[in-house]
Write a protein that holds these residues in place. Structure first.
Motif, mmCIF file in Angstrom:
data_model
loop_
_atom_site.group_PDB
_atom_site.id
_atom_site.type_symbol
_atom_site.label_atom_id
_atom_site.label_comp_id
_atom_site.label_asym_id
_atom_site.label_seq_id
_atom_site.Cartn_x
_atom_site.Cartn_y
_atom_site.Cartn_z
ATOM 1 N N TYR A 82 38.304 39.443 66.751
ATOM 2 C CA TYR A 82 37.053 39.166 67.342
ATOM 3 C C TYR A 82 36.040 38.451 66.638
ATOM 4 C CZ TYR A 82 36.347 43.545 65.388
ATOM 5 O OH TYR A 82 36.345 44.621 64.413
ATOM 6 N N TRP A 137 40.978 43.159 57.931
ATOM 7 C CA TRP A 137 39.790 42.067 57.218
ATOM 8 C C TRP A 137 40.466 41.570 56.151
ATOM 9 C CZ3 TRP A 137 34.210 43.218 58.187
ATOM 10 C CH2 TRP A 137 33.891 44.089 59.315
ATOM 11 N N ILE A 178 30.406 41.924 57.687
ATOM 12 C CA ILE A 178 29.460 42.257 58.849
ATOM 13 C C ILE A 178 28.181 42.689 58.232
ATOM 14 C CG2 ILE A 178 30.644 44.519 59.353
ATOM 15 C CD1 ILE A 178 30.049 43.749 62.530
ATOM 16 N N HIS A 193 24.181 46.553 61.392
ATOM 17 C CA HIS A 193 24.244 46.498 62.772
ATOM 18 C C HIS A 193 24.648 47.964 63.302
ATOM 19 C CE1 HIS A 193 28.556 46.873 61.580
ATOM 20 N NE2 HIS A 193 29.095 47.351 62.889
ATOM 21 N N ASP A 208 26.851 50.183 66.381
ATOM 22 C CA ASP A 208 28.099 49.654 66.925
ATOM 23 C C ASP A 208 27.709 49.798 68.551
ATOM 24 O OD1 ASP A 208 29.597 49.502 64.692
ATOM 25 O OD2 ASP A 208 30.299 51.550 64.786
ATOM 26 N N VAL A 215 36.277 55.562 61.924
ATOM 27 C CA VAL A 215 37.000 54.412 61.009
ATOM 28 C C VAL A 215 37.974 55.243 60.221
ATOM 29 C CG1 VAL A 215 37.026 52.330 59.613
ATOM 30 C CG2 VAL A 215 35.057 52.905 61.279
ATOM 31 N N TYR A 266 40.590 54.789 57.122
ATOM 32 C CA TYR A 266 41.027 53.725 56.363
ATOM 33 C C TYR A 266 42.609 53.999 55.885
ATOM 34 C CZ TYR A 266 36.053 52.726 56.074
ATOM 35 O OH TYR A 266 34.940 52.487 56.198
ATOM 36 N N PHE A 326 31.883 49.917 52.463
ATOM 37 C CA PHE A 326 31.151 50.341 53.560
ATOM 38 C C PHE A 326 29.766 50.891 53.323
ATOM 39 C CE2 PHE A 326 29.526 53.105 56.756
ATOM 40 C CZ PHE A 326 30.063 52.841 58.189
ATOM 41 N N TYR A 340 30.603 58.757 62.830
ATOM 42 C CA TYR A 340 29.041 58.783 63.137
ATOM 43 C C TYR A 340 28.804 58.405 64.389
ATOM 44 C CZ TYR A 340 30.522 53.706 62.176
ATOM 45 O OH TYR A 340 31.007 52.615 62.138
ATOM 46 N N HIS A 394 24.724 50.081 59.777
ATOM 47 C CA HIS A 394 25.978 49.969 58.613
ATOM 48 C C HIS A 394 26.238 48.627 58.713
ATOM 49 C CE1 HIS A 394 27.950 50.676 62.040
ATOM 50 N NE2 HIS A 394 29.034 50.002 61.546
ATOM 51 N N VAL A 409 29.526 45.973 56.218
ATOM 52 C CA VAL A 409 30.615 45.981 55.308
ATOM 53 C C VAL A 409 30.184 44.843 54.655
ATOM 54 C CG1 VAL A 409 33.340 45.898 55.279
ATOM 55 C CG2 VAL A 409 32.191 47.197 57.111
ATOM 56 N N ARG A 412 42.185 44.301 54.221
ATOM 57 C CA ARG A 412 41.766 45.760 54.257
ATOM 58 C C ARG A 412 41.889 46.268 55.796
ATOM 59 N NH1 ARG A 412 36.773 47.354 56.641
ATOM 60 N NH2 ARG A 412 35.506 48.896 55.123
ATOM 61 N N THR A 447 42.433 49.122 58.881
ATOM 62 C CA THR A 447 41.680 50.416 59.277
ATOM 63 C C THR A 447 42.292 50.591 60.789
ATOM 64 O OG1 THR A 447 39.954 48.985 60.425
ATOM 65 C CG2 THR A 447 39.679 49.937 58.181
ATOM 66 N N TRP A 451 36.468 53.930 69.227
ATOM 67 C CA TRP A 451 34.993 54.302 69.840
ATOM 68 C C TRP A 451 35.306 55.330 70.693
ATOM 69 C CZ3 TRP A 451 35.479 49.357 67.496
ATOM 70 C CH2 TRP A 451 34.668 49.110 66.535
#
Ligand SMILES: O=C(O)CCC(=O)C(=O)O
Ligand SMILES: [Fe+2]
Length: 520
Positions: free
Chosen positions: A124, A179, A185, A188, A190, A204, A206, A219, A239, A247, A249, A257, A259, A263
């Motif tokens: 995305y 990523w 990013i 922002h 979420d 998230v 890892y 992060f 969170y 937060h 990245v 990377r 993950t 949500w």
């Protein structure tokens, strides 16, 4: 149809309403009525949750205050407490964050990476690749949602426990995300778009390691501790998805990377299971009989092989990735643009040949796979099958290396995308490379490489020119034990047919309970 002795259903299941043990047939009957609720902790270990009784919230209600005090009933283990952070904000507000190492085992991290690397599509955001549960089902890989389900459930339980929301949450999204170089990013939250307002909590996990598998990608929370989270395989961070947890990245500067992102929502209308169950309703149950692994190997279970999404979803076309208008230079039959599937295979030293007459668009045709000059002497029914087996082999190799870690990993950090791009660059700079474009002679038939620029000799000469890719050279020139790959191919058949068998056993339960459940 399942019998009384089904390994999954056993003879009895627990009924939490009545607190008694009931016959499995009665459960099946009652499961089709709206009243039925399944209980956790039953003897066959299905991680089922009480669902029917809870209605969830709906989008029109008052916004939630997610900063409420964490109720004292929340019991967190000592291990969990290591990473609990409460950040006081203006007024009585507070942000709660949980950072827990070793939430996933190394084996789980590796299996999830295998799934991602064999199934992902362009994501995305620029330089982001993703594998959602819906995508797995849509590409005939519903079997691969199974390893994700118990993990998804565990994450949900942790989030519910930590935020004091037992049995209140629905999973809104589950995705494996990676990523690659260039991805980042900024600050922002979420839930920061109108269409993301239903996201109440974020998690998230890892799957690989900063400094080993990738560089950059730290992060950060904007306000308060922990200021920085260093991704390490197995760590989870959770969170609330609102602006108190703004937060970002950092840009990935090397490698890939990986993950698992989830949500959660209090709004039942955004339960991801609903969408998935609708998709799963299209699974053809007749294929279940064909799924012995011998059959799969002989192609008789072909209905259970992974298939590709549209080619454009694997195109790491620079324009798309730079965020410019997608489709500006769409891939063509003659010249596939940088293709993720081919890139991942090429990165490990494999190339693919289709029979003459098969066009790029027909990628669901049998494909011959070569490692260097050597043909792998087994049938690959299509490109996704080949990619999945090759990635499965890497997964098995990395599991063995974990047990006896010696020397350099074959599949070290540098991302396939970056690698592929540098091969292309090399090709463009090299005048003689035109010679190798075009068709090559097979034995009795004409075959051509899917993308001639990725023929092994091109890759090898590229690697020889680039000192910095010593590790890759080692990976690619090291002798592949063809027998081992054939062994992995067989093992993949068994793994795949086993998971499909479980899908077919679980499907009626999923449909009856309107939720995806897993068992250990
Ligand atoms: O991968 C991460 O560490 C966080 C990603 C993120 O912030 C997002 O996808 O919204
Ligand atoms: Fe985020």
């Amino acid at each position: 149809m399942r019998g009384q002795n089904s390994p999954l259903f056993g003879d009895h299941v627990g009924d939490i309403n009545a607190g008694k043990v009931v016959d499995v047939h009665e459960v099946e009957e009652r499961a089709t009525s709206a009243e039925f609720t399944f209980g956790a902790g039953d003897k066959w270990g299905v991680a089922v949750r009480k669902l029917r009784g809870r209605d969830g919230r709906h989008g029109t209600e008052e916004p939630l205050d997610l900063s409420k005090e964490i109720p004292s009933k929340t019991s967190v283990t000592e291990k969990t407490a290591v990473g609990m952070f409460t950040v006081k904000m203006d007024g009585n507000m507070a942000a709660h964050r949980l950072l827990q190492p070793e939430f996933l085992s190394p084996e789980e991290c590796k299996e999830l990476q295998f799934i991602h690397k064999s199934c992902c599509v362009v994501g995305y955001r620029p330089w982001v690749l993703s594998t959602t549960l819906c995508h797995l089902v849509a590409t005939n890989s519903a079997n691969l949602i199974l390893p994700l389900l118990p993990i998804r459930e565990r994450v949900k339980e942790l989030v519910e426990e930590y935020f004091g929301r037992e049995y209140e949450l629905f999973v809104e999204f589950t995705g494996l995300i990676s990523w690659t170089k260039g991805a980042n990013i900024g600050w922002h939250s979420d839930d920061n778009r109108p269409y993301l307002r239903q996201r109440h909590y974020s998690a998230v996990c890892y799957l690989n390691n900063y400094g080993e598998d990738f560089e950059g990608g730290l992060f950060h929370f904007e306000n308060g501790a922990p200021e920085t989270v260093v991704p390490t395989a197995g760590t989870i961070v959770i969170y609330a998805a609102d602006e108190k947890n703004s937060h970002r990245v950092d840009e990935i500067t090397d490698g890939e990377r990986c993950t698992l992102a989830l949500w959660f929502t209090l709004d039942k209308a955004h339960d991801e299971d609903e969408k998935l169950l609708q998709q799963l309703a299209f699974l053809d149950l007749h294929f279940s009989d064909e799924m012995s692994h011998e059959n799969l190997g002989q192609g008789e279970g072909k209905g259970r092989l992974p298939i590709s999404a549209s080619s454009v979803m694997y195109s790491i076309n620079a324009n798309v990735q730079r965020g410019e208008a997608p489709g500006k230079e769409p891939p063509t039959d003659e010249q596939p643009m940088n293709d993720l599937r081919i890139g991942r295979m090429a990165r490990l030293g494999y190339s693919c040949c289709f029979s003459s007459g098969v066009t790029w668009a027909d990628h669901d045709q049998p494909v011959e796979v070569f490692f260097g000059e050597k043909k792998i002497p087994v049938t690959f029914w299509n490109l996704m099958h080949a990619l999945q087996v090759v990635q499965f082999h890497q997964y098995k190799v990395s599991m063995r290396e974990q047990d006896s870690p010696v020397g350099e990993e074959q599949c070290s950090g540098r991302s396939e995308l970056e690698f592929l791009n540098s091969v292309y660059e090399f090709h463009e700079k090299s005048p003689s490379s035109k010679d190798i474009l075009g068709e090559i002679e097979g034995e009795s038939k004409l075959v051509y490489h899917l993308d001639a620029r990725l023929k092994p000799e091109v890759i090898r000469s590229h690697l020889q020119k680039e000192r910095s890719t010593e590790a890759l050279t080692k990976g690619i020139t090291q002798t592949l034990q063809i027998d081992e790959l054939v062994g992995s191919w067989k093992e993949w058949n068994a793994y795949t047919s086993d998971l499909w068998g479980k899908v077919f056993e679980l499907l009626p339960l999923w449909q009856a309970s309107r939720m995806l459940v897993s068992y250990s």
